[in-house]
Design a protein around this motif. Structure first.
Motif, PDB file in Angstrom:
ATOM      1  N   LEU A 225      29.989  98.166  12.579  1.00  0.00           N
ATOM      2  CA  LEU A 225      30.476  97.553  11.346  1.00  0.00           C
ATOM      3  C   LEU A 225      31.682  98.294  10.794  1.00  0.00           C
ATOM      4  O   LEU A 225      31.683  99.535  10.714  1.00  0.00           O
ATOM      5  CB  LEU A 225      29.347  97.558  10.309  1.00  0.00           C
ATOM      6  N   SER A 226      32.691  97.530  10.388  1.00  0.00           N
ATOM      7  CA  SER A 226      33.859  98.123   9.725  1.00  0.00           C
ATOM      8  C   SER A 226      33.520  98.306   8.254  1.00  0.00           C
ATOM      9  O   SER A 226      32.983  97.400   7.612  1.00  0.00           O
ATOM     10  CB  SER A 226      35.059  97.190   9.847  1.00  0.00           C
ATOM     11  N   THR A 227      33.856  99.471   7.738  1.00  0.00           N
ATOM     12  CA  THR A 227      33.479  99.789   6.367  1.00  0.00           C
ATOM     13  C   THR A 227      34.577 100.622   5.711  1.00  0.00           C
ATOM     14  O   THR A 227      35.431 101.183   6.403  1.00  0.00           O
ATOM     15  CB  THR A 227      32.115 100.527   6.362  1.00  0.00           C
ATOM     16  N   THR A 228      34.549 100.673   4.388  1.00  0.00           N
ATOM     17  CA  THR A 228      35.560 101.441   3.649  1.00  0.00           C
ATOM     18  C   THR A 228      34.917 102.650   2.987  1.00  0.00           C
ATOM     19  O   THR A 228      33.883 102.522   2.322  1.00  0.00           O
ATOM     20  CB  THR A 228      36.200 100.553   2.545  1.00  0.00           C
ATOM     21  N   TRP A 229      35.541 103.792   3.198  1.00  0.00           N
ATOM     22  CA  TRP A 229      35.093 105.023   2.536  1.00  0.00           C
ATOM     23  C   TRP A 229      36.320 105.662   1.881  1.00  0.00           C
ATOM     24  O   TRP A 229      37.250 106.038   2.564  1.00  0.00           O
ATOM     25  CB  TRP A 229      34.468 105.985   3.565  1.00  0.00           C
ATOM     26  N   HIS A 230      36.328 105.710   0.556  1.00  0.00           N
ATOM     27  CA  HIS A 230      37.476 106.244  -0.198  1.00  0.00           C
ATOM     28  C   HIS A 230      38.806 105.679   0.326  1.00  0.00           C
ATOM     29  O   HIS A 230      39.752 106.419   0.575  1.00  0.00           O
ATOM     30  CB  HIS A 230      37.490 107.770  -0.141  1.00  0.00           C
ATOM     31  N   GLY A 231      38.827 104.364   0.500  1.00  0.00           N
ATOM     32  CA  GLY A 231      40.069 103.691   0.904  1.00  0.00           C
ATOM     33  C   GLY A 231      40.394 103.772   2.384  1.00  0.00           C
ATOM     34  O   GLY A 231      41.413 103.244   2.820  1.00  0.00           O
TER      35      GLY A 231
END
Ligand SMILES: [Zn+2]
Ligand SMILES: [Zn+2]
Length: 306
Positions: free
Chosen positions: A82-88
């Motif tokens: 899964l593609s995810t966002t962590w602090h941008g």
């Protein structure tokens, strides 16, 4: 073979019979070059005994993969990347041992598919604006279940606009290049919740591939663990021994289990061959011990829970 059985307290299953394990591979259901049957055939030929198919933001290949693995006599763990966002920043989190039909996962996947559709349209429009065949490429990808930048890169190469996919990225698709379009993937906390809600184990994929300082990397792993992350992909295809040692340190410091996978998209590439991986260092607890199919185990370890 159905969904692999998860075992609470899996750390007690230390007599795993599996010596060749690859828990990160892609098929044509995302941006892999081989379909599930062909990929698993290669994996079996390389001696893989336990594997996971982890297509980008898709579980659609799992029914075929499950059947193919069963026919080949290898054990398959359900998976997704899964593609995810962590602090941008974009991170990749594997969900292993998931129930592919779980509501939490289905909701997240439909959100990801919308984001991917919008990004593909934006990339095509930007290519068009620069006199490149963006819309034509997009039309040719209409049957792709999940469109990635790699699909655009391959099409640019096959149409003679780039000499290889690396050049297609560096000239057009990479961050800062004219056809790059970013997507706001779901936040890490939401991704972790979706995987846990589907009964899966969240594994932070290829932790050394992100452009981060050592301190940022430690924070990433710490926050991943605090949010419910359970394992770090300590051994990855193409990784140097010193990078693996760094990953071991990150893994132990955050008290996570370890995973390993080739991240195979093309088995012809020497650094992506299914199952051809360095051994997981013994200091790390292998995450796959929780999914060992006990009837295959010569050691017959005590079953702790169902
Ligand atoms: Zn990845
Ligand atoms: Zn991958």
């Amino acid at each position: 073979m159905g969904r692999p059985r998860a075992h609470a307290g899996g750390k007690s299953l230390v007599n795993s019979p599996f010596t060749c394990v690859d828990l990160h591979m892609h098929t044509t259901f995302s941006d892999g070059l081989l379909d599930p049957e062909a990929l698993l055939q290669v994996a079996a030929g390389n001696g893989v005994q336990l594997c996971a198919i982890t297509d980008h933001d898709s579980v659609s290949g799992l029914p075929r993969a499950t059947l193919a693995a069963s026919n080949l006599g290898i054990q398959l763990i359900t998976g997704v990347e899964l593609s995810t966002t962590w602090h941008g920043r974009t991170l990749h989190v594997l969900g292993l041992g998931i129930d592919p039909g779980a509501a939490s996962l289905t909701r997240l996947l439909s959100r990801l598919h919308e984001l991917r559709r919008a990004r593909a349209l934006a990339i095509a429009a930007r290519l068009d604006k620069h006199g490149m065949p963006g819309s034509v490429i997009l039309d040719s990808l209409s049957q792709c279940p999940v469109i990635t930048r790699t699909h655009f890169a391959r099409e640019l190469v096959s149409r003679g606009h780039a000499k290889d996919t690396a050049s297609a990225f560096s000239r057009w698709l990479a961050k800062g290049q004219p056809a790059n379009a970013s997507a706001e993937w779901p936040e890490l906390a939401d991704t972790l919740r979706a995987i846990l809600g589907a009964g899966g184990a969240p594994v932070l994929a290829h932790p050394l591939r992100y452009t981060l300082s050592a301190g940022q990397r430690r924070t990433m792993v710490k926050e991943f663990a605090q949010g419910g992350g359970q394992a770090l992909e300590v051994v990855v295809g193409g990784q140097s021994p010193s990078q693996t040692q760094t990953a071991v340190g990150l893994c132990l410091r955050a008290d996570l289990e370890g995973s390993q996978g080739s991240d195979c998209h093309d088995p012809a590439l020497p650094w992506q061959r299914p199952g051809r991986l360095a051994k997981l260092p013994p200091a790390v607890t292998p995450i796959w011990h929780r999914w060992v199919d006990l009837h295959d185990s010569p050691a017959r370890p005590t079953r702790t829970a169902e």
